[in-house]
Design an enzyme around this catalytic site. Structure first.
Site, PDB file in Angstrom:
ATOM      1  N   HIS A  18     -10.187   2.545   1.114  1.00 54.50           N
ATOM      2  CA  HIS A  18      -9.468   1.966  -0.025  1.00 54.50           C
ATOM      3  C   HIS A  18      -7.974   1.933   0.258  1.00 54.50           C
ATOM      4  O   HIS A  18      -7.483   2.621   1.156  1.00 54.50           O
ATOM      5  CB  HIS A  18      -9.724   2.810  -1.285  1.00 54.50           C
ATOM      6  N   HIS A  57      -1.493   0.729   2.533  1.00 54.07           N
ATOM      7  CA  HIS A  57      -2.250   1.059   3.742  1.00 54.07           C
ATOM      8  C   HIS A  57      -3.668   1.490   3.379  1.00 54.07           C
ATOM      9  O   HIS A  57      -3.963   1.759   2.206  1.00 54.07           O
ATOM     10  CB  HIS A  57      -1.568   2.216   4.465  1.00 54.07           C
ATOM     11  N   THR A  85      -4.767   2.784  -1.879  1.00 56.86           N
ATOM     12  CA  THR A  85      -4.282   3.375  -3.136  1.00 56.86           C
ATOM     13  C   THR A  85      -3.100   2.563  -3.670  1.00 56.86           C
ATOM     14  O   THR A  85      -2.194   2.218  -2.917  1.00 56.86           O
ATOM     15  CB  THR A  85      -3.822   4.833  -2.894  1.00 56.86           C
ATOM     16  N   THR A 121      -6.194   4.540   4.735  1.00 53.40           N
ATOM     17  CA  THR A 121      -6.366   5.701   5.615  1.00 53.40           C
ATOM     18  C   THR A 121      -7.724   5.577   6.310  1.00 53.40           C
ATOM     19  O   THR A 121      -8.750   5.466   5.644  1.00 53.40           O
ATOM     20  CB  THR A 121      -6.323   7.007   4.799  1.00 53.40           C
TER      21      THR A 121
END
Ligand code: A2P
Length: 222
Positions: free
Chosen positions: A69, A153, A71, A155
């Site tokens: 995902h 971004h 955020t 992760t």
């Protein structure tokens, strides 16, 4: 009782559809495998091991962290600053549950994390908190002067003992270096794009063709 109060989520964000998650994980694994074999990487291996001649297996070095995902707002169930204000934004309410197409424009690796840079469109930026970059100032002093959305971004993995919040901070650090005029050392042209080294174990692969990732704007409770 539990129905009386509305609890804010741990975080809001775009959750990648499962079909594309596997593709991105594979691409990132291939990238780590290739990076690991490059002489230029071996030369700087001590950034990762702390010792001059020790080898590192990057595929083992990073641990995957749940559903992929991007955020937007970390709310920490309402304890984070601005959480309530964010949840009440009209755009957040209007777009909740909508599918977006995220554009992944780079992959990056540091001794702490591996991640993908997300370049947000104008429409996607309306869901981006105004202070996301500024909040990183204690870790990256010039973060607030970077364009809105710079921190966006996904992760892909963390080294042992590293929290995923580090991924956005490491990305901002690389972008801050670029903003200062440091273009990094062009290491090689790979099939996926050009690989640059920014010192201190920071590697950035700019993708020739951005990866398109369909994702649902939603929230996560644990
Ligand atoms: P990221 O978005 O880089 O993956 P955790 O599991 O540590 O509670 O974090 C849940 C999610 O919220 C993760 O996706 C994480 O990082 C993100 N996150 C955690 N803390 C913060 C923070 N202080 N600011 C922004 N995002 C955060």
């Amino acid at each position: 009782g539990p129905l009386e109060e509305v609890t804010l989520p741990l975080f809001f964000g775009w959750f990648l559809l499962s079909s594309v998650q596997e593709k991105i994980r594979c691409t990132s694994m291939d990238f780590l495998k290739t990076l690991d074999t490059l002489e230029a990487f071996k030369k700087h291996m001590s950034d990762f091991t702390g010792k001059p001649d020790k080898e590192v297996d990057l595929e083992q070095y990073f641990e995957a962290k749940g559903t992929l995902h991007c955020t937007t707002k970390f709310c920490n169930y309402g304890k984070a600053e601005g959480a309530k204000e964010y949840a009440e934004k009209p755009a957040v309410k209007n777009f909740y549950g909508s599918i977006f197409e995220l554009s992944l424009t780079a992959l990056f690796v540091t001794p702490r994390v591996v991640g993908a840079r997300v370049t947000l469109s104008e429409e996607q930026l309306v869901l981006w908190p105004d202070d996301a970059e500024k909040e990183a100032e204690s870790a990256v002093p010039t973060a607030a002067s970077l364009p809105l959305g710079s921190r966006a971004h996904i992760t892909l993995g963390c080294a042992e003992g590293v929290e995923p919040v580090q991924t956005g901070l490491d990305l901002l650090q690389i972008l801050a270096l670029q903003q200062e005029g440091q273009q990094g050392e062009l290491v090689t042209e790979m099939e996926l794009g050009s690989l640059r080294y920014y010192g201190e174990g920071r590697w950035l692969l700019s993708l020739r063709e951005p990866m398109c990732a369909p994702a649902c704007f939603s929230s996560f409770y644990n």
